[in-house]
Design a protein around this motif. Structure first.
Motif, PDB file in Angstrom:
ATOM      1  N   VAL A 214      16.055  -1.576   6.042  1.00 25.28           N
ATOM      2  CA  VAL A 214      15.664  -2.945   5.714  1.00 25.28           C
ATOM      3  C   VAL A 214      15.782  -3.791   6.978  1.00 25.28           C
ATOM      4  CG1 VAL A 214      16.199  -4.983   4.325  1.00 25.28           C
ATOM      5  CG2 VAL A 214      16.469  -2.697   3.339  1.00 25.28           C
ATOM      6  N   VAL A 215      14.733  -4.530   7.275  1.00 26.71           N
ATOM      7  CA  VAL A 215      14.723  -5.428   8.430  1.00 26.71           C
ATOM      8  C   VAL A 215      14.539  -6.853   7.922  1.00 26.71           C
ATOM      9  CG1 VAL A 215      13.586  -6.021  10.602  1.00 26.71           C
ATOM     10  CG2 VAL A 215      13.775  -3.619   9.904  1.00 26.71           C
ATOM     11  N   GLY A 216      15.438  -7.750   8.358  1.00 24.00           N
ATOM     12  CA  GLY A 216      15.380  -9.123   7.866  1.00 24.00           C
ATOM     13  C   GLY A 216      15.384 -10.149   8.978  1.00 24.00           C
ATOM     14  N   ASN A 217      16.489 -10.271   9.695  1.00 19.75           N
ATOM     15  CA  ASN A 217      16.620 -11.338  10.692  1.00 19.75           C
ATOM     16  C   ASN A 217      15.561 -11.278  11.778  1.00 19.75           C
ATOM     17  OD1 ASN A 217      18.820 -12.521   9.447  1.00 19.75           O
ATOM     18  ND2 ASN A 217      20.315 -11.343  10.612  1.00 19.75           N
ATOM     19  N   LEU A 218      15.116 -10.082  12.132  1.00 22.20           N
ATOM     20  CA  LEU A 218      14.135  -9.944  13.207  1.00 22.20           C
ATOM     21  C   LEU A 218      12.860 -10.719  12.920  1.00 22.20           C
ATOM     22  CD1 LEU A 218      13.304  -8.597  15.888  1.00 22.20           C
ATOM     23  CD2 LEU A 218      12.437  -6.661  14.529  1.00 22.20           C
ATOM     24  N   ILE A 219      12.459 -10.754  11.658  1.00 18.23           N
ATOM     25  CA  ILE A 219      11.201 -11.429  11.332  1.00 18.23           C
ATOM     26  C   ILE A 219      11.283 -12.921  11.608  1.00 18.23           C
ATOM     27  CG2 ILE A 219      11.770 -11.775   8.882  1.00 18.23           C
ATOM     28  CD1 ILE A 219       8.318 -10.949  10.384  1.00 18.23           C
TER      29      ILE A 219
END
Length: 236
Positions: A214-219
């Motif tokens: 899961v990728v969140g902050n990068l976006i």
């Protein structure tokens, strides 16, 4: 409504209703190649914020799931799947089922026949970043050794037979040795990793162990790099 095949997802993008988003940010997500979008967060999960985000995601080219972390977040009819988190590494029972039972006690008498049970998927969470809002809120025991984390995973996957074990580091890249121990202990449970993935190398490292990342902050920091994290896990 048929449930999407979440076990095939390698890459999830998580969007937080409590954070501002723009059409450009959404376009970066839609064109990244991510397998799914999950709407979720620890604070600000109000009905208004969640509904606003779900409406903005109606044209998403991939499934959109909602992680129901508060009763207010239980917005019906706008998501294709609902994840129900249970935090295992806390001594506070309300985060292991108490809040969920209380919510159902309010909902069932009025909406029981209309609840899409087949679209609800429970997640056994291990919250491991002591600085995160989730850890502070749930008073999670974040100082787990790999062996202790593996024991929790075995309890979740092999005894409770929960379908998902979610290793959550919330904003910091975590311990891959611990993640590997969780994977080994979880039996047939699907292991998800989230936390601090900011590069393709980190995505590949986590994705080589976990079934899904899961990728969140990068976006929010650098949306143009999201597609690099997608490519890193989909090459596997």
């Amino acid at each position: 409504m048929q449930s999407p095949d979440w076990r095939r997802w390698r890459h999830i993008t998580k969007l937080d209703p409590d954070r501002p988003f723009t059409p450009e940010l959404l376009e970066a997500v839609f064109t990244s190649g991510t397998d799914a979008i999950v709407v979720g967060g620890t604070t600000g999960m109000t009905r208004s914020a969640v509904s606003t985000m779900l409406r903005a995601l109606q044209r998403a080219p991939v499934p959109v799931a909602l992680e129901v972390s508060t009763l207010e977040a239980a917005t019906a009819g706008q998501a294709s799947l609902y994840f129900i988190p249970l935090v295992l590494n806390t001594n506070r029972g309300e985060w292991m089922g108490g809040h969920q039972a209380e919510a159902l006690s309010r909902i069932l008498p009025h909406f029981g026949p209309f609840i899409p049970w087949s679209l609800m998927v429970p997640e056994a969470y291990l919250v491991l970043n002591p600085q995160s809002a989730a850890a502070r809120l749930t008073e999670a025991d974040t100082a787990l050794t790999p062996a202790q984390a593996a024991a929790y995973a075995a309890y979740a996957g092999r005894i409770l037979r929960l379908p998902i074990v979610y290793v959550e580091y919330s904003g910091t890249f975590g311990d891959m040795e611990l993640l590997a121990a969780v994977k080994e202990g979880a039996g047939g449970a699907h292991v998800i990793y989230g936390g601090g993935i900011a590069t393709a190398e980190q995505a590949a490292a986590a994705g080589s162990v976990a079934d899904t990342i899961v990728v969140g902050n990068l976006i929010y920091r650098d949306p143009g790099r999201l597609r690099e994290t997608v490519a890193a896990v989909q090459r596997r």
